[in-house]
Design an enzyme around this catalytic site. Structure first.
Site, PDB file in Angstrom:
ATOM      1  N   GLU A 167     -38.356 -14.163  11.470  1.00  0.00           N
ATOM      2  CA  GLU A 167     -39.239 -14.674  12.560  1.00  0.00           C
ATOM      3  C   GLU A 167     -40.337 -13.655  12.634  1.00  0.00           C
ATOM      4  O   GLU A 167     -41.411 -13.683  12.817  1.00  0.00           O
ATOM      5  CB  GLU A 167     -38.581 -15.031  13.594  1.00  0.00           C
ATOM      6  N   ASP A 301     -35.916 -24.306   3.858  1.00  0.00           N
ATOM      7  CA  ASP A 301     -37.111 -24.823   3.565  1.00  0.00           C
ATOM      8  C   ASP A 301     -38.241 -23.930   2.978  1.00  0.00           C
ATOM      9  O   ASP A 301     -38.473 -24.077   1.703  1.00  0.00           O
ATOM     10  CB  ASP A 301     -37.746 -25.282   4.865  1.00  0.00           C
ATOM     11  N   GLU A 415     -37.350 -35.011  15.636  1.00  0.00           N
ATOM     12  CA  GLU A 415     -36.876 -33.812  14.942  1.00  0.00           C
ATOM     13  C   GLU A 415     -35.915 -34.179  13.746  1.00  0.00           C
ATOM     14  O   GLU A 415     -36.049 -33.562  12.605  1.00  0.00           O
ATOM     15  CB  GLU A 415     -36.219 -32.895  15.908  1.00  0.00           C
ATOM     16  N   GLU A 459     -45.285 -29.509  10.435  1.00  0.00           N
ATOM     17  CA  GLU A 459     -44.924 -29.772   9.090  1.00  0.00           C
ATOM     18  C   GLU A 459     -45.598 -31.095   8.421  1.00  0.00           C
ATOM     19  O   GLU A 459     -46.264 -31.174   7.380  1.00  0.00           O
ATOM     20  CB  GLU A 459     -43.655 -29.866   8.639  1.00  0.00           C
ATOM     21  N   THR A 545     -46.015 -19.740   5.626  1.00  0.00           N
ATOM     22  CA  THR A 545     -45.185 -20.799   6.232  1.00  0.00           C
ATOM     23  C   THR A 545     -45.506 -20.922   7.749  1.00  0.00           C
ATOM     24  O   THR A 545     -44.991 -21.765   8.522  1.00  0.00           O
ATOM     25  CB  THR A 545     -43.826 -20.574   5.932  1.00  0.00           C
TER      26      THR A 545
END
Ligand SMILES: *[C@@H]1O[C@H](CO)[C@@H](O)[C@H](O)[C@H]1NC(C)=O
Ligand SMILES: *[C@@H]1O[C@H](CO)[C@@H](O)[C@H](O)[C@H]1NC(C)=O
Length: 554
Positions: A167, A301, A415, A459, A545
């Site tokens: 993160e 991902d 989600e 996304e 990302t």
């Protein structure tokens, strides 16, 4: 261990200098913002397990990769599109101003209670993450004000005993580098280097692969080890940020550090239970990958996402990224993607998961909002490797997410949800007898919405934006506009925008959360899809990302 503390005097001089410069050059004239170093200089940290050699950045001449974007002549900009773009910017401004007034320099704004949150080390995650969006939206005054605040931020002071390596890399390091690549503001690169030097400490393990957390106490005592059961995406998608930092500073150690993870992935790719893919969690300590679950959703991902993106960033000079992408893409297409049975018989694709056991492998048709990045990945990967069938797969995936948005009464997808795989991808007639929804509010075509929240995630619009730039087809803009209106309708609060509890309920309660990606990613992609195609062209930039644009080597 020599962690040198910089003297207070240096800080004081820096602060006085900054004030003088601000007074001397009132905003918004371009200012070289002074750099105020953090208290701890992590570049002086003596590693217990230093790298025995550092691999240099590739120096080969970049390959001429095929264009990603459609021909310029296919794009038309109209008054209507300009109005839509302005509407996105207004929505951004509301949230940004609320953050500025209420939660300035904190990680997040709590959009219901009107307070601030500390969620990522207390280093103004929302501000750092939003910097390049400010620049892209032409908010140069706010950009400068934010840059001055960030250059005075001390990334070595945190109340947390450990930080999340992934993160911090994607939000803070990526945010600083993206903003630097757009603005050329030197202090942002210096701050990026500070964050990078701190993150580099996480690689000080016996095998030089990083753990999930950087625990400062463990680091100082030489007790860091790689994880035995860590999300594969976490160590495996640090490459873009670390490589860009090496390219910009000329110091190859960051690139070398992230590259070691890729060499490990390369060694084991064909020896996993689903050969060609890597399991959801991996043993980075023993360097084995024997897990039984395979997904392109949460935890895995961006591992896949970063393969074609590294190919783009490096100008195609390291063949490993193209090879890993092509080998895994085949396996994803053949095993994880499925055509769902839907009432209008739309020809779309959805990404599920695969589980492998002694009986063989089985498809779990549950899908996630997070997996919606895959449309963009196949689009980008297909264009860069000249494989149109990947682009077609990408289109169907992006359409699948758009379809799912439209199907729910809020116009927003959940989600986590389930659909019903067709028996065959070629033809699949809606058969209502096969539809057994788990509850009354589940729309036709869905079996469940096990996690019905919408967390302001990017996304779906990310893939739709990439598809728009690849095709120039205004249908993607229309889809985006419907999604934008739906999201605004359900998420707007008196102050900003909030995540919601239940997309199956048009009057869904809201959640007191606005993660930094709302401003960094979701609204950036909505803004860009209504912008002319040369604003952050995919032929010049590659998005991380966290939607930070890095300049591609060409
Ligand atoms: C893994 O298999 C693919 C083909 O399926 C091949 O192209 C690739 O080179 C193999 N990787 C390794 C490390 O042998
Ligand atoms: C394109 O990708 C598909 C699916 O991965 C593969 O089957 C096909 O061989 C590829 N085509 C070319 C020309 O590489």
């Amino acid at each position: 261990m020599a962690l040198r503390r910089r003297s207070r005097a240096v800080l004081a001089i820096g602060a006085v200098l900054m004030i003088l410069i601000i007074l001397h050059f009132p905003a918004p004239s371009p200012v070289i913002v002074p750099f105020i170093p953090g208290t701890v200089d992590w570049s002086k940290f003596e590693h217990f397990h230093p790298a025995s050699s550092i691999k240099p950045l590739p120096t080969d001449r970049p390959r001429q990769l095929p264009p990603v974007q459609a021909d310029r002549s296919l794009f038309k900009h109209s008054e209507l599109i300009e109005q839509r773009r302005a509407a996105v910017k207004d929505e951004f401004l509301r949230s940004y101003n609320a953050y500025k007034e209420i939660a300035w320099m904190m990680d997040e704004l709590a959009p219901l209670s009107g307070t601030g949150k500390t969620t990522f080390g207390g280093w103004a995650a929302t501000l750092v993450d939003s910097l390049d969006t400010l620049w892209i939206m032409g908010m140069k005054k706010e950009f400068q004000e934010a840059t001055i605040a960030i250059s005075a931020m001390d990334f070595s002071v945190t109340k947390d005993g450990s930080i999340n390596v992934f993160e911090t890399t994607i939000r803070h390091l990526g945010g600083l580098l993206g903003a630097y690549d757009l603005s050329g503001e030197p202090t942002l690169l210096q701050k990026a280097k500070e964050v990078g030097e701190m993150l580099y400490v996480a690689f000080d393990t016996p095998n030089r692969l990083p753990g999930f957390w950087l625990n400062f106490e463990d680091a100082r005592n030489g007790r860091q080890v790689a994880g035995t059961n860590d999300p594969s995406a976490s160590p495996a998608s640090l490459t873009l940020e670390m490589t860009r930092l090496s390219q910009l500073t000329g110091d190859p150690k960051f690139y070398d550090a992230a590259d070691r993870v890729i060499r490990f992935l390369d060694r084991v790719q064909n020896d996993t239970l689903l050969s060609g893919m890597w399991p959801l969690t991996v043993n980075f300590q023993d360097e084995t990958a024997q897990g039984d679950t395979f997904s392109i959703g949460a935890l895995a991902d961006s591992l896949y996402e970063y393969l074609p993106k590294m190919h783009a960033l490096l100008g195609g000079v390291d063949p490993v990224y193209e090879r890993l992408y092509l080998t895994s893409a085949d396996v994803v297409i053949d095993n994880l993607l499925y055509r769902p049975m839907v009432p209008d018989n739309a020809d779309v694709l959805i990404a599920g998961d695969v589980r492998v056991n002694s009986q063989g492998q089985s498809l779990n048709p549950d899908s996630q909002h997070l997996s919606c990045f895959a449309g963009g990945m196949f689009g980008l990967g297909g264009r860069l490797t000249g494989n149109d069938s990947h682009v077609e797969v990408g289109k169907k995936l992006a359409h699948g997410c758009g379809w799912a948005y439209n199907a729910f009464p809020t116009g927003v997808m959940p989600e986590i949800y389930g659909m019903i795989p067709c028996e065959s991808a070629e033809s699949c007639e809606w058969d209502e007898s096969r539809w057994e929804p788990d509850g009354e509010s589940i729309p036709k075509g869905f079996s469940h919405a096990r996690d019905p929240r919408y967390l302001l995630r990017p996304e779906a619009i990310e893939s739709i934006f990439i598809m728009y730039r690849i095709t120039g087809d205004i249908g993607w803009q229309e889809l985006a506009w419907r999604m934008f209106q739906s999201i605004v309708k359900v998420s707007r609060t008196a102050l900003a925008n909030a995540a919601i509890d239940d997309v199956t309920n048009p009057d869904s309660p809201k959640i007191d959360s606005m993660e930094s990606f709302w401003l960094a990613e979701t609204l950036k992609y909505f803004y860009l899809i209504f912008s002319p195609p040369d604003l952050i062209s995919l032929d010049e930039y590659v998005f991380t990302t966290e939607a930070h644009p890095f300049i591609r080597v060409r």
